[in-house]
Design a protein around this motif. Structure first.
Motif, PDB file in Angstrom:
ATOM      1  N   GLY A 354       0.817  -1.220   0.000  1.00  0.00           N
ATOM      2  CA  GLY A 354       0.000   0.000   0.000  1.00  0.00           C
ATOM      3  C   GLY A 354       0.843   1.257   0.000  1.00  0.00           C
ATOM      4  O   GLY A 354       0.535   2.231  -0.702  1.00  0.00           O
ATOM      5  N   VAL A 355       1.914   1.268   0.774  1.00  0.00           N
ATOM      6  CA  VAL A 355       2.823   2.416   0.817  1.00  0.00           C
ATOM      7  C   VAL A 355       3.484   2.613  -0.548  1.00  0.00           C
ATOM      8  O   VAL A 355       3.565   3.744  -1.057  1.00  0.00           O
ATOM      9  CB  VAL A 355       3.903   2.204   1.911  1.00  0.00           C
ATOM     10  CG1 VAL A 355       5.020   3.253   1.761  1.00  0.00           C
ATOM     11  CG2 VAL A 355       3.274   2.286   3.297  1.00  0.00           C
ATOM     12  N   LEU A 356       3.963   1.520  -1.143  1.00  0.00           N
ATOM     13  CA  LEU A 356       4.611   1.622  -2.458  1.00  0.00           C
ATOM     14  C   LEU A 356       3.658   2.178  -3.513  1.00  0.00           C
ATOM     15  O   LEU A 356       4.058   2.996  -4.351  1.00  0.00           O
ATOM     16  CB  LEU A 356       5.119   0.240  -2.899  1.00  0.00           C
ATOM     17  CG  LEU A 356       6.206  -0.408  -2.042  1.00  0.00           C
ATOM     18  CD1 LEU A 356       6.639  -1.729  -2.674  1.00  0.00           C
ATOM     19  CD2 LEU A 356       7.406   0.513  -1.861  1.00  0.00           C
ATOM     20  N   LYS A 357       2.413   1.763  -3.470  1.00  0.00           N
ATOM     21  CA  LYS A 357       1.423   2.228  -4.449  1.00  0.00           C
ATOM     22  C   LYS A 357       1.200   3.729  -4.325  1.00  0.00           C
ATOM     23  O   LYS A 357       1.172   4.465  -5.329  1.00  0.00           O
ATOM     24  CB  LYS A 357       0.115   1.475  -4.248  1.00  0.00           C
ATOM     25  CG  LYS A 357      -0.980   1.869  -5.242  1.00  0.00           C
ATOM     26  CD  LYS A 357      -2.263   1.103  -4.964  1.00  0.00           C
ATOM     27  CE  LYS A 357      -3.359   1.526  -5.948  1.00  0.00           C
ATOM     28  NZ  LYS A 357      -4.634   0.824  -5.682  1.00  0.00           N
ATOM     29  N   ILE A 358       1.058   4.229  -3.079  1.00  0.00           N
ATOM     30  CA  ILE A 358       0.820   5.663  -2.861  1.00  0.00           C
ATOM     31  C   ILE A 358       2.037   6.490  -3.290  1.00  0.00           C
ATOM     32  O   ILE A 358       1.902   7.553  -3.920  1.00  0.00           O
ATOM     33  CB  ILE A 358       0.473   5.918  -1.382  1.00  0.00           C
ATOM     34  CG1 ILE A 358      -0.883   5.283  -1.046  1.00  0.00           C
ATOM     35  CG2 ILE A 358       0.437   7.417  -1.089  1.00  0.00           C
ATOM     36  CD1 ILE A 358      -1.238   5.334   0.431  1.00  0.00           C
ATOM     37  N   LEU A 359       3.226   5.992  -2.938  1.00  0.00           N
ATOM     38  CA  LEU A 359       4.436   6.709  -3.323  1.00  0.00           C
ATOM     39  C   LEU A 359       4.592   6.786  -4.844  1.00  0.00           C
ATOM     40  O   LEU A 359       4.988   7.825  -5.398  1.00  0.00           O
ATOM     41  CB  LEU A 359       5.666   6.035  -2.708  1.00  0.00           C
ATOM     42  CG  LEU A 359       5.800   6.118  -1.175  1.00  0.00           C
ATOM     43  CD1 LEU A 359       7.033   5.363  -0.713  1.00  0.00           C
ATOM     44  CD2 LEU A 359       5.855   7.575  -0.708  1.00  0.00           C
ATOM     45  N   GLU A 360       4.268   5.716  -5.536  1.00  0.00           N
ATOM     46  CA  GLU A 360       4.354   5.700  -7.001  1.00  0.00           C
ATOM     47  C   GLU A 360       3.294   6.609  -7.620  1.00  0.00           C
ATOM     48  O   GLU A 360       3.569   7.330  -8.603  1.00  0.00           O
ATOM     49  CB  GLU A 360       4.205   4.270  -7.516  1.00  0.00           C
ATOM     50  CG  GLU A 360       5.419   3.391  -7.214  1.00  0.00           C
ATOM     51  CD  GLU A 360       5.200   1.942  -7.653  1.00  0.00           C
ATOM     52  OE1 GLU A 360       4.166   1.673  -8.307  1.00  0.00           O
ATOM     53  OE2 GLU A 360       6.050   1.101  -7.328  1.00  0.00           O
ATOM     54  N   GLU A 361       2.093   6.588  -7.076  1.00  0.00           N
ATOM     55  CA  GLU A 361       1.012   7.438  -7.598  1.00  0.00           C
ATOM     56  C   GLU A 361       1.366   8.914  -7.460  1.00  0.00           C
ATOM     57  O   GLU A 361       0.980   9.742  -8.301  1.00  0.00           O
ATOM     58  CB  GLU A 361      -0.290   7.148  -6.865  1.00  0.00           C
ATOM     59  CG  GLU A 361      -0.914   5.799  -7.231  1.00  0.00           C
ATOM     60  CD  GLU A 361      -2.145   5.469  -6.400  1.00  0.00           C
ATOM     61  OE1 GLU A 361      -2.875   4.529  -6.761  1.00  0.00           O
ATOM     62  OE2 GLU A 361      -2.370   6.159  -5.369  1.00  0.00           O
ATOM     63  N   ASN A 362       2.087   9.245  -6.381  1.00  0.00           N
ATOM     64  CA  ASN A 362       2.491  10.636  -6.168  1.00  0.00           C
ATOM     65  C   ASN A 362       3.863  10.941  -6.772  1.00  0.00           C
ATOM     66  O   ASN A 362       4.412  12.039  -6.554  1.00  0.00           O
ATOM     67  CB  ASN A 362       2.518  10.940  -4.668  1.00  0.00           C
ATOM     68  CG  ASN A 362       1.125  11.089  -4.066  1.00  0.00           C
ATOM     69  OD1 ASN A 362       0.554  12.183  -4.045  1.00  0.00           O
ATOM     70  ND2 ASN A 362       0.572   9.975  -3.583  1.00  0.00           N
ATOM     71  N   GLU A 363       4.396   9.979  -7.513  1.00  0.00           N
ATOM     72  CA  GLU A 363       5.686  10.114  -8.194  1.00  0.00           C
ATOM     73  C   GLU A 363       6.794  10.565  -7.243  1.00  0.00           C
ATOM     74  O   GLU A 363       7.632  11.403  -7.556  1.00  0.00           O
ATOM     75  CB  GLU A 363       5.567  11.105  -9.361  1.00  0.00           C
ATOM     76  CG  GLU A 363       4.573  10.647 -10.423  1.00  0.00           C
ATOM     77  CD  GLU A 363       4.494  11.620 -11.584  1.00  0.00           C
ATOM     78  OE1 GLU A 363       5.037  12.736 -11.470  1.00  0.00           O
ATOM     79  OE2 GLU A 363       3.879  11.263 -12.600  1.00  0.00           O
ATOM     80  N   LEU A 364       6.772   9.957  -6.048  1.00  0.00           N
ATOM     81  CA  LEU A 364       7.766  10.317  -5.037  1.00  0.00           C
ATOM     82  C   LEU A 364       8.912   9.305  -4.960  1.00  0.00           C
ATOM     83  O   LEU A 364      10.063   9.679  -4.741  1.00  0.00           O
ATOM     84  CB  LEU A 364       7.105  10.425  -3.661  1.00  0.00           C
ATOM     85  CG  LEU A 364       6.098  11.565  -3.497  1.00  0.00           C
ATOM     86  CD1 LEU A 364       5.382  11.464  -2.159  1.00  0.00           C
ATOM     87  CD2 LEU A 364       6.816  12.925  -3.604  1.00  0.00           C
ATOM     88  N   ARG A 365       8.562   8.035  -5.122  1.00  0.00           N
ATOM     89  CA  ARG A 365       9.598   7.008  -5.010  1.00  0.00           C
ATOM     90  C   ARG A 365       9.075   5.689  -5.568  1.00  0.00           C
ATOM     91  O   ARG A 365       7.885   5.395  -5.478  1.00  0.00           O
ATOM     92  CB  ARG A 365      10.009   6.821  -3.547  1.00  0.00           C
ATOM     93  CG  ARG A 365      11.262   5.969  -3.399  1.00  0.00           C
ATOM     94  CD  ARG A 365      11.927   6.214  -2.077  1.00  0.00           C
ATOM     95  NE  ARG A 365      13.215   5.531  -2.014  1.00  0.00           N
ATOM     96  CZ  ARG A 365      14.055   5.662  -1.011  1.00  0.00           C
ATOM     97  NH1 ARG A 365      13.756   6.448   0.004  1.00  0.00           N
ATOM     98  NH2 ARG A 365      15.213   5.025  -1.013  1.00  0.00           N
TER      99      ARG A 365
END
Length: 405
Positions: A354-365
């Motif tokens: 879930g953390v990875l998905k949010i970070l990718e959606e926000n183009e952060l990491r």
């Protein structure tokens, strides 16, 4: 008083009668006079000391002999057996019925720290325990276990659960068996842990069986001393198995899992094969096939890590469903990274994905699932959660709340 089986109260007290009968009945009277257990009549009233003698006289009218009847009463009134339990236990003692000796044994067991619940458990499993002489038969064997490192509540629990070891010879079985178990486990401390998990090693196993199984693990499986120690700690009951069972397990690892004996993964395969029979393994493999895994992919997974087979069918289906259907990972990706499958779905896979998905959606990491899953908690928090605590507070709170459960 009413005589029974030709005995009078005077004979029971040792005043008259043959030498043998007089000695026997003095023993019964001593039994009731010295052990603080009340017998109750069918109407619920407690017998007095005189009435206890009368009970001994009339017992023969209801059972095969006074010893048998008195033992049944002793079991119900002093050991908290039901009537049926007492009758069953006493039947296993025939023809060696000795109420006095039973009371002496129980008194000894109490003195070494056993409560009534422990004594009942031990006697229920092994009624002939009450026939043994405490000083000659019981004390030396119990002292042997104490010297080995099994003491206090652990010793009491062990006797209650595995009393049959008391029937084995001290020098012919117990000491040699303990020596072999200590050698296999690596230390007294480890051996005690193994015995607490599989006390039947001392009750039913032969020293030759234990010795042969250790030899098989060392020579046929090629396990190091350290691996044998870990295997014994994980599967102590394997030491008392028929050596042909160990041999079959070794062959299964090679034939079913495709792991050669020279592979570093052979030890892991041995643990899995020892825990699961062939039909259980087949059911697990069918689950993988139902999710589209090929036999080649299943073989790849098993050779890399056979532990996913130890997951329950429910858990295996849940993790495959989440990874493959919800996250979209393919069977080939998972087959080459099977360690992902054995991590907790609720505490690690779902929160971190879930953390990875949010970070990718926000183009952060960006990060691969495999890298994120095998990472330590402190490193994952430091690299992927805490740096975005202020920018993505909902993600931070959700992750902390989920992993703290």
């Amino acid at each position: 008083m009413i005589g029974t089986a030709g005995f009078s109260s005077a004979q029971i007290l040792g005043i008259a009668g043959s030498k043998d009968n007089g000695a026997r009945h003095r023993q019964l009277f001593f039994f009731f006079s010295n052990y603080n257990c009340k017998l109750r009549s069918s109407t619920g009233f407690s017998y007095s000391a005189t009435a206890k003698v009368e009970a001994a006289e009339t017992a023969g009218n209801r059972t095969s002999g006074p010893g048998s009847h008195l033992l049944v009463d002793y079991f119900t009134d002093c050991l908290n057996f039901s009537r049926d339990e007492a009758l069953s236990a006493v039947a296993k003692l025939s023809p060696y019925k000795s109420p006095a000796n039973a009371a002496i044994v129980v008194d000894y067991l109490k003195r070494i720290g056993m409560e009534q619940i422990h004594i009942k458990a031990a006697v229920s499993k092994f009624p002939k325990l009450l026939l043994y002489h405490p000083n000659k038969n019981l004390s030396p064997k119990i002292q042997c276990l104490e010297e080995f490192g099994l003491s206090g509540s652990d010793l009491v629990d062990f006797i209650a659960r595995y009393p049959f070891f008391l029937a084995r010879g001290l020098e012919t079985h117990l000491r040699p068996a303990l020596h072999l178990i200590r050698q296999a486990a690596g230390s007294n401390q480890n051996a005690v842990k193994a015995l607490k998990r599989s006390g039947r090693l001392l009750s039913y196993s032969s020293c030759k069986t234990i010795e042969n199984n250790i030899l098989l693990l060392r020579t046929e499986a090629g396990l190091s001393d350290d691996q044998i120690q870990r295997f014994v700690m994980a599967r102590p009951s394997s030491l008392r198995s028929n050596p042909t069972w160990i041999d079959n397990i070794l062959k299964r690892v090679e034939m079913e899992f495709g792991i050669s004996r020279s592979s570093p993964m052979f030890y892991c395969g041995l643990l899995v094969a020892a825990a699961l029979n062939k039909s259980t393994v087949d059911k697990k493999l069918e689950i993988f096939r139902s999710y589209g895994w090929s036999n080649s992919e299943i073989s790849t997974m098993l050779q890399k890590l056979p532990q996913p087979l130890t997951l329950s069918e429910v858990r295996l289906k849940k993790v495959l469903n989440f990874l493959m259907k919800e996250l979209g990972y393919g069977s080939q990706y998972l087959a080459f990274r099977p360690v992902i499958l054995i991590y907790s779905l609720e505490k690690k896979i779902i929160p971190r994905s879930g953390v990875l998905k949010i970070l990718e959606e926000n183009e952060l990491r960006a990060c691969s699932l495999f890298t994120a899953i095998v990472m330590s908690e402190s490193k994952f928090l430091g690299d992927y959660v805490l740096p975005y605590k202020n920018k993505l507070p909902d993600m931070y709170q959700r992750y902390i709340k989920t992993t703290a459960k």
